[in-house]
Design an enzyme around this catalytic site. Sequence first.
Site, PDB file in Angstrom:
ATOM      1  N   ASP A 159       0.844  -1.194   0.000  1.00  0.00           N
ATOM      2  CA  ASP A 159       0.000   0.000   0.000  1.00  0.00           C
ATOM      3  C   ASP A 159       0.880   1.244   0.000  1.00  0.00           C
ATOM      4  OD1 ASP A 159      -2.625  -0.891  -0.112  1.00  0.00           O
ATOM      5  OD2 ASP A 159      -2.630  -1.396   2.014  1.00  0.00           O
TER       6      ASP A 159
ATOM      7  N   SER B   2      -9.964  26.761   9.296  1.00  0.00           N
ATOM      8  CA  SER B   2      -9.467  27.083  10.637  1.00  0.00           C
ATOM      9  C   SER B   2      -8.648  28.359  10.532  1.00  0.00           C
ATOM     10  CB  SER B   2      -8.602  25.942  11.199  1.00  0.00           C
ATOM     11  OG  SER B   2      -7.450  25.751  10.398  1.00  0.00           O
TER      12      SER B   2
ATOM     13  N   ASP C 208      -3.003  24.384  15.885  1.00  0.00           N
ATOM     14  CA  ASP C 208      -3.426  23.212  15.118  1.00  0.00           C
ATOM     15  C   ASP C 208      -2.506  22.041  15.462  1.00  0.00           C
ATOM     16  OD1 ASP C 208      -4.253  21.346  13.307  1.00  0.00           O
ATOM     17  OD2 ASP C 208      -4.192  22.676  11.564  1.00  0.00           O
TER      18      ASP C 208
END
Length: 692
Positions: free
Chosen positions: A310, A387, A347
């Site tokens: 993956d 944000s 954040d």
Amino acid sequence: MSTKIKTSLFNKKILLQATKDSITKLNPAIQIKNPVIFLVAIGSVLTTIIVITGIFQGNFSSFNLQICIWLWFTVLFANFAEAVAEGRGKAQADSLRKNRIETKARKLVGKQEVLTIATDLKKGDIVVCEAGDVIPSDGEVIEGIASVDESAITGESAPVIRESGGDRSAVTGGTKVISDRILIRITTEPGSTFMDRMIALVEGAKRQKTPNEIALTILLAGLSIIFLLAVVTLPAFFGYSLTASGLPQSHNLTIPVLIALLVCLIPTTIGGLLSAIGISGMDRLIQRNVIATSGRAIEAAGDVDVLLLDKTGTITLGNRMATDFIPAEGISVEELANAAQLSSLSDETPEGRSIVVLAKEKFNIRGREVQQLNATFIPFSAQTRISGVDIKTEDGILHHIRKGAADSILSFVNNNNGFYPQSIKNIVSDIARQGATPLVVAEDNRVLGVVHLKDIVKGGIKQRFAELRKMGIKTVMITGDNPLTAAAIAAEAGVDDFMAEATPEDKLRRIREEQANGHLVGMIGDGTNDAPALAQADVGLAMNTGTQAAREAGNMVDLDSNPTKLIEVVEVGKQLLITRGSLTTFSIANDVAKYFAIIPAIAVSLYAGTNPTGPLSALNIMRLGSPQSAILSAVIFNALVIIALIPLALRGVKYRPVSASKALFRNLMIYGVGGIIIPFIGIKLIDMLINL
């Protein structure tokens, strides 16, 4: 209860137990499982009977006694090698058991909680676990979300999130809930939990011989039969030669000598170490925190030549990181970086932290303390997809800085009577086409620019893929990205091929196609949708954090849930095959050397006439002292070489990422040529000591 347990080869407790077990393994029912060593054991019994008979008949032979002793040592040393390998596994299992506790479970009956013992839980039962509870058995979260401490099985102290309905719903018995409340449906019967199976596998109780191991055992048994037939014909040949030489028939080869000769010629070295090599292969995998459901899976890993990986989390870091600031017309890049950093100070997402770091690294804009700013931070929400921060300057003006999705910032700017430039729309489109993520930054009614977020390719992964390519392994990246993005990342990572916009059906189809073309395929996965492909792959490595369906479909489970572990699994498998091949080469080369060392030495008296030695003495190139010392030296060397090679069998031959042809050449040079030279040196030294 971490499985990362490294046991010393020279652990006193293990060695003492292995010594006892090597005697216990003399049981014929156990010994017959190793045909080569079983043949040596039969020869040891016959020699013992001859020695005892000679004592009672007043015809005691110290030479026969010495042969008898070293034959038994050969059997015991072979048993000891296997017992040491098993002992290391048992030590790991004991460590796991020692940390297990008798867990109580809160079983849900109707709407009532009933306290019961964990071992009484059955498949399908529902249990309640809250903060501080130990999860009583393997299962799946069917309601709620919680932090779980899985250090009991992974050794990692950082808690992980387990929640219902996703690919992170599986929980393991013995782990501990740190926070919140979850309902768990038990998915295993008592005695069949993941921890129970782990202990059984570590102990070797469930280890079965792999197809290659069985094939090699049959080959060794066949070689032993050929040498047995050859040795049986020697008395007739010697009898004829003695008559031609005028020597009495009493000089013919005795049964103890024939048995010793047979034991030296059959491949006892690899016969004695074969089981230990297989057990230690699983042990090395356990040390990497990977549980294999069978030895066959490890062996298959060594033969894998196609790896499906993956993209997210395996080839890339899995977290989008800020890589560039692209300013709007008339805006400096420093102004954009400063605004982007201000909007990201509170954040805590990987993306937000990466913006702060990038601004600091590229423009030396230091991160400011949130408390010192006269600011109000606007948290991100799924509804607004935006944000930022509101900052009041010293002159009392309030500035609104926002970052977020392009359409959200477009609405923000329009609501403030601002202008959204076409150039920004073009930049956003270009970044999106590359498969990356654009974040637009605005202040009040002005668009400042775009932050380019990208899923970063892991450092060193390109070199790992290059090593795999040297070994003849093809790497295929699987991703849901569009073909353009997939091609760019594939080129950067250095994979051989890629599958873009891949679905579970596409993965399964690709595996079947590769197998139809004669390839062995390895794959990793963690979700229920990966289960069919994991089951189809020759090596299916399931993440322990994944679903129960994925863990049951694969034939290996990575306790650390590290997607790149598949590369290490392949290396362990190859080391197992290389070790077995190297020691088999050494053993057969050993036999060839011992043949040329012993046969000429015991034939020096043939065709001698009146001389003590005949013309065949020219073949005695080692100049061994006598036929008796030659036989005894070879038997002693044959026994000691097994002990000398036990550390190599357990640690494994050092693995190097080279092509098969180079590995074969190196193997022949070191273990083939070495297997011929070492017996000549060893037997000669032992012969000199005996003749002293």
